[in-house]
Enzyme design. Structure first.
Site, PDB file in Angstrom:
ATOM      1  N   HIS A  12       0.793  -1.236   0.000  1.00 26.21           N
ATOM      2  CA  HIS A  12       0.000   0.000   0.000  1.00 26.21           C
ATOM      3  C   HIS A  12       0.828   1.292   0.000  1.00 26.21           C
ATOM      4  O   HIS A  12       0.376   2.315   0.505  1.00 26.21           O
ATOM      5  CB  HIS A  12      -0.945  -0.004   1.205  1.00 26.21           C
ATOM      6  N   HIS A  59      -2.159   4.750   9.698  1.00 18.69           N
ATOM      7  CA  HIS A  59      -0.793   5.152  10.046  1.00 18.69           C
ATOM      8  C   HIS A  59      -0.827   6.417  10.892  1.00 18.69           C
ATOM      9  O   HIS A  59      -0.402   7.483  10.456  1.00 18.69           O
ATOM     10  CB  HIS A  59       0.033   5.393   8.795  1.00 18.69           C
ATOM     11  N   HIS A 197       9.897  -3.970   4.352  1.00 18.00           N
ATOM     12  CA  HIS A 197      10.355  -2.582   4.390  1.00 18.00           C
ATOM     13  C   HIS A 197      10.599  -2.148   5.824  1.00 18.00           C
ATOM     14  O   HIS A 197       9.983  -2.653   6.750  1.00 18.00           O
ATOM     15  CB  HIS A 197       9.441  -1.605   3.657  1.00 18.00           C
ATOM     16  N   GLU A 244       3.371  -5.431   8.771  1.00 22.04           N
ATOM     17  CA  GLU A 244       2.066  -5.177   8.143  1.00 22.04           C
ATOM     18  C   GLU A 244       1.498  -6.445   7.493  1.00 22.04           C
ATOM     19  O   GLU A 244       0.291  -6.568   7.307  1.00 22.04           O
ATOM     20  CB  GLU A 244       2.185  -4.064   7.083  1.00 22.04           C
TER      21      GLU A 244
HETATM   22  C1  DHB Z   1       6.235   3.688   2.832  1.00 19.55           C
HETATM   23  C2  DHB Z   1       5.641   2.441   2.999  1.00 19.55           C
HETATM   24  C3  DHB Z   1       4.573   2.268   3.865  1.00 19.55           C
HETATM   25  O1  DHB Z   1       3.967   1.077   4.119  1.00 19.55           O
HETATM   26  C4  DHB Z   1       4.070   3.335   4.542  1.00 19.55           C
HETATM   27  O2  DHB Z   1       2.982   3.139   5.306  1.00 19.55           O
HETATM   28  C5  DHB Z   1       4.661   4.590   4.415  1.00 19.55           C
HETATM   29  C6  DHB Z   1       5.739   4.752   3.566  1.00 19.55           C
HETATM   30  C7  DHB Z   1       7.366   3.908   1.887  1.00 19.55           C
HETATM   31  O3  DHB Z   1       7.909   2.957   1.337  1.00 19.55           O
HETATM   32  O4  DHB Z   1       7.708   5.036   1.633  1.00 19.55           O
HETATM   33 FE    FE Z   2       2.327   1.226   5.753  1.00 16.90          FE
END
Ligand code: DHB
Ligand code: FE
Length: 292
Positions: A12, A59, A197, A244
């Protein structure tokens, strides 16, 4: 009777929403990412659901450290796209389905999963970016999302977060709830967020392709083993925001092959599967499963 016929899984990343809103999808950086969703957009048109149960995480947009529901279901008639600092995304309002949402709340709470009931909530990129990826760019002045959406928010931001197994079992409870709703509705359930991530700290930028693809294999083919992955494995191997992914297990647990915590029926059909790096700081994973 309402029935869950398919599940959709997708990351997302907020920059994906920005790329769509600012007309950058044909840039070299983004082309391969959006190519992976061409099939999905057509599939959505060919398999239009009556309702989507969209499992996502907020978030610190609608919620904050003031209040941290582990699981929250949206029972409102509509939800505004949130302002996350750059103004709200130019996408349509999200229409809810208060009747089915209230029924799911009643049934799932009686199955011993305590849900927070949310009657007012702005929805952030966690919800609107998956919709944009699956439905394409829409003009909020004249277009609407293809169907009502029930937002189902999971806390994966502030510890303690729910385990993968709890999410998997919750998915089974949601399917029971849907199947006891007395109206013929074709329901899709989406699991969103992830894949690997990490947005902060010494390991910021961490991507783990091998782990992601192994996890995807497990999520699809050996969901009970996947549900048994402890949260510390996600954080160590897929980065702090890799957690997540537990949200995908809610959608997987709601598929027809699962009951009483086990695989008891034929595996769902894997209609589509896609993986791509990079997208901002995130690996993007995507799959569509259909009940057979
Ligand atoms: C990014 C990824 C995310 O899941 C998020 O909530 C905010 C930023 C990113 O890769 O920049
Ligand atoms: Fe996120």
């Amino acid at each position: 009777m309402a029935k869950i016929t398919a599940s959709v899984f997708t990351s997302h990343v907020p920059a994906i929403g920005a790329a769509m809103d600012l007309g950058k999808t044909h840039e070299d950086y983004w082309k391969p990412l959006f190519a992976g969703y061409e099939y999905s957009k057509q599939w959505m048109k060919d398999n239009k659901p009556d309702v989507i149960i969209l499992v996502f995480n907020d978030h610190a947009t609608a919620f904050s450290l003031d209040m941290i529901p582990t699981f929250a279901i949206g029972t409102a008639a509509e939800y505004k796209p949130a302002d996350e600092g750059w103004g709200p995304r130019p996408v349509p309002m999200v229409q809810g389905h208060p009747e089915l949402a209230s029924h799911i709340a009643q049934s799932v709470i009686q199955q011993d999963f305590d849900l927070t009931i949310v009657n007012k909530m702005d929805v952030d990129h966690g919800l609107t970016v998956p919709l944009s990826l699956m439905c394409g760019s829409l003009d909020p002045a004249k277009d609407a999302w293809p169907c009502p959406v029930i937002p189902f928010a999971v806390n994966v931001v502030q510890y303690p977060v729910p385990s993968g197994m709890r999410c998997f079992n919750l998915g089974q409870a949601i399917r029971k709830a849907v199947e006891s709703f007395d109206e013929d509705l074709n329901v899709h359930i989406w699991g969103t967020g992830g894949m690997s991530h990490q947005l902060q700290g010494a390991r910021a930028g961490l991507i783990n392709r091998e782990w992601d693809n192994h996890w995807l294999d497990m999520m699809i083919n050996d969901p009970v083993a996947c549900a048994n992955v402890p949260h510390i494995d996600y954080v160590r191997d897929a980065g702090s925001e890799g957690i997540e992914l537990v949200m995908w297990l809610i959608a997987r647990g709601a598929m027809a092959d699962i009951s009483n915590g086990k695989v008891t029926g034929p595996a769902p059909k894997v209609t589509h599967r896609f993986y791509h790096v990079p997208a901002s700081n995130t690996a993007v994973g995507h799959a569509i499963l259909e009940n057979t």
